[in-house]
Design a protein around this motif. Sequence first.
Motif: not given
Length: 301
Positions: A219, A224, A277, A281, A293, A295
């Motif tokens: 995150k 990322r 993530e 989208d 979402i 995790h």
Amino acid sequence: MTDDTSEAAAAAAQPPARSVLVVTGMAGAGRSTVSNALEDLGWYVVDNLPPQMLRPLLDLASHSDQRLSRIAVVVDVRGGQLLTELGDAARHDGDGPQLRLLFLEANDAALVRRFEAVRRPHPLQGGGTILDGITAERAMTAAVREQSDIIIDTSELNIHQLATTINELFADDETPGVRVTITSFGFKYGVPTDADMVADARFLPNPFWVPELRPLTGKDAAVRDYVLGQPGALDFVERYAEALRPVLAGYQRENKSHATIAIGCTGGKHRSVAVVERIADLIAAQPGVAVSIKHRDLGRE
């Protein structure tokens, strides 16, 4: 489905701001299927409500918040007196929720076949035959059928077709066709048992071996960018989201209202999180899809 569920019935099915729908009809005509379909559309469903509770339920709906703006009450012949009182309850005065009646029916042959398939007696057959029970029920429910707002003949409908009919009548513009949970996980902790589809992000380099990235998660922007900047990463993400497009469209056609997509890496902290993530989208942009979402293993050491 009969002509009663034509354009006029579809208009009648559209709920007002606060609505109570009574689902009744012949035993074996599909009340359980309708109940499940309405729940999937966000209705609060009450099964076999005692007759004396119908009016308090209408009053409750009048003063409830948006969570109880659409209530469905499922009634069968065991409701007894309620079937004779629906006419009075339907004439609800004032600014309270409008009561609508949905009646499910099927021909004798279809009903007999369904009861024989599940090897259960008709609730009203007593010492007689299944057909005797059906005949008695038709007489008991005749008045309710006449005053119903919507009548659906399920004789030629399977459970999926009936659910589709309910979706067409009662889904609003804000009701998603399918709710997707996309979850990251670590393979070393096991694959999620409820996953409908599983993808593997372990083909990408592991940020765990980069000292400055190890304490971070997918995150965080640094992780990322590292993960999605690897050769093939964005290609995988975009192609996988595109591959899911016809799958999720098919789920909507088949009334599969929930789906879980799991994407894993070794520990469920870096690569899978970043990929989830981004894919979420892309999936959320598809029509009729609502995405959440999760995790699963993000907090593990």
